[in-house]
Design a protein around this motif. Structure first.
Motif, PDB file in Angstrom:
ATOM      1  N   GLU A 227     -38.170  25.887 -58.427  1.00 26.61           N
ATOM      2  CA  GLU A 227     -37.838  24.971 -59.526  1.00 26.61           C
ATOM      3  C   GLU A 227     -37.341  23.699 -58.850  1.00 26.61           C
ATOM      4  O   GLU A 227     -36.350  23.725 -58.125  1.00 26.61           O
ATOM      5  N   PRO A 228     -38.031  22.563 -59.059  1.00 27.59           N
ATOM      6  CA  PRO A 228     -37.646  21.330 -58.359  1.00 27.59           C
ATOM      7  C   PRO A 228     -36.428  20.652 -58.988  1.00 27.59           C
ATOM      8  O   PRO A 228     -36.525  19.616 -59.632  1.00 27.59           O
TER       9      PRO A 228
ATOM     10  N   THR B 199     -44.046  20.463 -55.141  1.00 26.55           N
ATOM     11  CA  THR B 199     -43.058  21.247 -55.881  1.00 26.55           C
ATOM     12  C   THR B 199     -43.624  22.243 -56.890  1.00 26.55           C
ATOM     13  O   THR B 199     -42.854  23.012 -57.466  1.00 26.55           O
ATOM     14  N   SER B 200     -44.896  22.247 -57.113  1.00 19.44           N
ATOM     15  CA  SER B 200     -45.498  23.164 -58.082  1.00 19.44           C
ATOM     16  C   SER B 200     -45.933  24.453 -57.395  1.00 19.44           C
ATOM     17  O   SER B 200     -46.696  24.413 -56.421  1.00 19.44           O
ATOM     18  N   PRO B 201     -45.474  25.621 -57.876  1.00 18.20           N
ATOM     19  CA  PRO B 201     -45.859  26.880 -57.237  1.00 18.20           C
ATOM     20  C   PRO B 201     -47.360  27.050 -57.038  1.00 18.20           C
ATOM     21  O   PRO B 201     -47.797  27.517 -55.996  1.00 18.20           O
ATOM     22  N   GLU B 202     -48.181  26.628 -58.007  1.00 19.75           N
ATOM     23  CA  GLU B 202     -49.627  26.802 -57.847  1.00 19.75           C
ATOM     24  C   GLU B 202     -50.170  25.946 -56.707  1.00 19.75           C
ATOM     25  O   GLU B 202     -51.055  26.370 -55.969  1.00 19.75           O
ATOM     26  N   HIS B 203     -49.635  24.755 -56.531  1.00 20.14           N
ATOM     27  CA  HIS B 203     -50.109  23.886 -55.447  1.00 20.14           C
ATOM     28  C   HIS B 203     -49.521  24.311 -54.101  1.00 20.14           C
ATOM     29  O   HIS B 203     -50.188  24.187 -53.061  1.00 20.14           O
TER      30      HIS B 203
ATOM     31  N   GLU C  43     -45.872  16.475 -57.301  1.00 19.40           N
ATOM     32  CA  GLU C  43     -46.317  17.676 -58.013  1.00 19.40           C
ATOM     33  C   GLU C  43     -46.855  18.721 -57.035  1.00 19.40           C
ATOM     34  O   GLU C  43     -46.552  19.913 -57.154  1.00 19.40           O
ATOM     35  N   VAL C  44     -47.637  18.290 -56.057  1.00 22.07           N
ATOM     36  CA  VAL C  44     -48.209  19.219 -55.089  1.00 22.07           C
ATOM     37  C   VAL C  44     -47.109  19.827 -54.208  1.00 22.07           C
ATOM     38  O   VAL C  44     -47.171  20.999 -53.845  1.00 22.07           O
TER      39      VAL C  44
ATOM     40  N   ARG D 230     -49.022  27.304 -53.214  1.00 25.02           N
ATOM     41  CA  ARG D 230     -49.912  28.398 -52.827  1.00 25.02           C
ATOM     42  C   ARG D 230     -51.153  27.853 -52.114  1.00 25.02           C
ATOM     43  O   ARG D 230     -51.628  28.425 -51.135  1.00 25.02           O
TER      44      ARG D 230
ATOM     45  N   ASP E 203     -41.120  30.813 -56.473  1.00 21.96           N
ATOM     46  CA  ASP E 203     -40.599  30.621 -57.817  1.00 21.96           C
ATOM     47  C   ASP E 203     -39.840  29.298 -57.878  1.00 21.96           C
ATOM     48  O   ASP E 203     -38.893  29.152 -58.626  1.00 21.96           O
TER      49      ASP E 203
ATOM     50  N   GLU F  45     -46.526  10.454 -57.633  1.00 18.11           N
ATOM     51  CA  GLU F  45     -46.362  11.452 -58.693  1.00 18.11           C
ATOM     52  C   GLU F  45     -47.196  12.703 -58.400  1.00 18.11           C
ATOM     53  O   GLU F  45     -46.728  13.839 -58.564  1.00 18.11           O
TER      54      GLU F  45
END
Length: 154
Positions: A40-41, A24-28, A21-22, A30, A38, A17
């Motif tokens: 979106e998974p 697919t999340s834009p902040e991660h 998240e890492v 980066r 931008d 999990e």
């Protein structure tokens, strides 16, 4: 050398999990891939990955299309480099991350394919393949470290 696919397997000290998240999340993204996005998974979603050269300030953009997003097991996307506005079969490379629970962590099975299908001349094929191979050898350990940090913080 065949230049058909790049495959790696690595262990990450985080749950599937957290790894998903890492990935697919834009902040991660980066953090581990040094790219603005931008993303979106969701299957069919399109977007771009944007890298900025710190020395020159030059920006490089790569369009992508999400092929599969099955949290927390699989994430795959097609991406291309500058030749097309959207990434699809025939004009892009396919990247797949398979996340397998292993003990208290995750085995990440990574694969990038489609190099030969691009129809590049031999020298261009070899250059792109080697560039990607070196890139993934640099960025995949950063993915593992980013996921490990996020898991430790929770």
């Amino acid at each position: 050398m065949e230049y058909g696919s790049i495959e790696r397997e690595l262990h990450v000290d985080a749950s599937p999990e957290v790894v998903f998240e890492v990935l697919t999340s834009p902040e991660h993204i980066r953090d581990w891939w040094s790219a603005e996005t931008d993303l979106e998974p969701a299957a069919g979603a399109t977007g771009s990955l944007m890298w900025t050269d710190e020395d020159s300030g030059r920006r490089h953009s790569s369009p992508f299309t999400v092929v599969e997003a099955d949290p927390p097991r699989t994430f795959s996307f097609r991406w291309t480099h500058g030749e097309a506005e959207t990434a699809g079969p025939g004009n892009s490379l396919l990247v797949t991350f398979e996340l397998v629970p292993t003990g208290t962590g995750t085995t990440v099975r990574f694969r990038e394919t489609g190099f030969r299908e691009r129809g590049w001349e031999a020298a261009v094929l070899e250059a792109h393949y080697n560039d990607h191979r070196q890139g993934w050898d640099f960025f995949l350990p950063r993915l593992a470290a980013s996921a490990g940090r996020l898991a430790a913080a929770r």
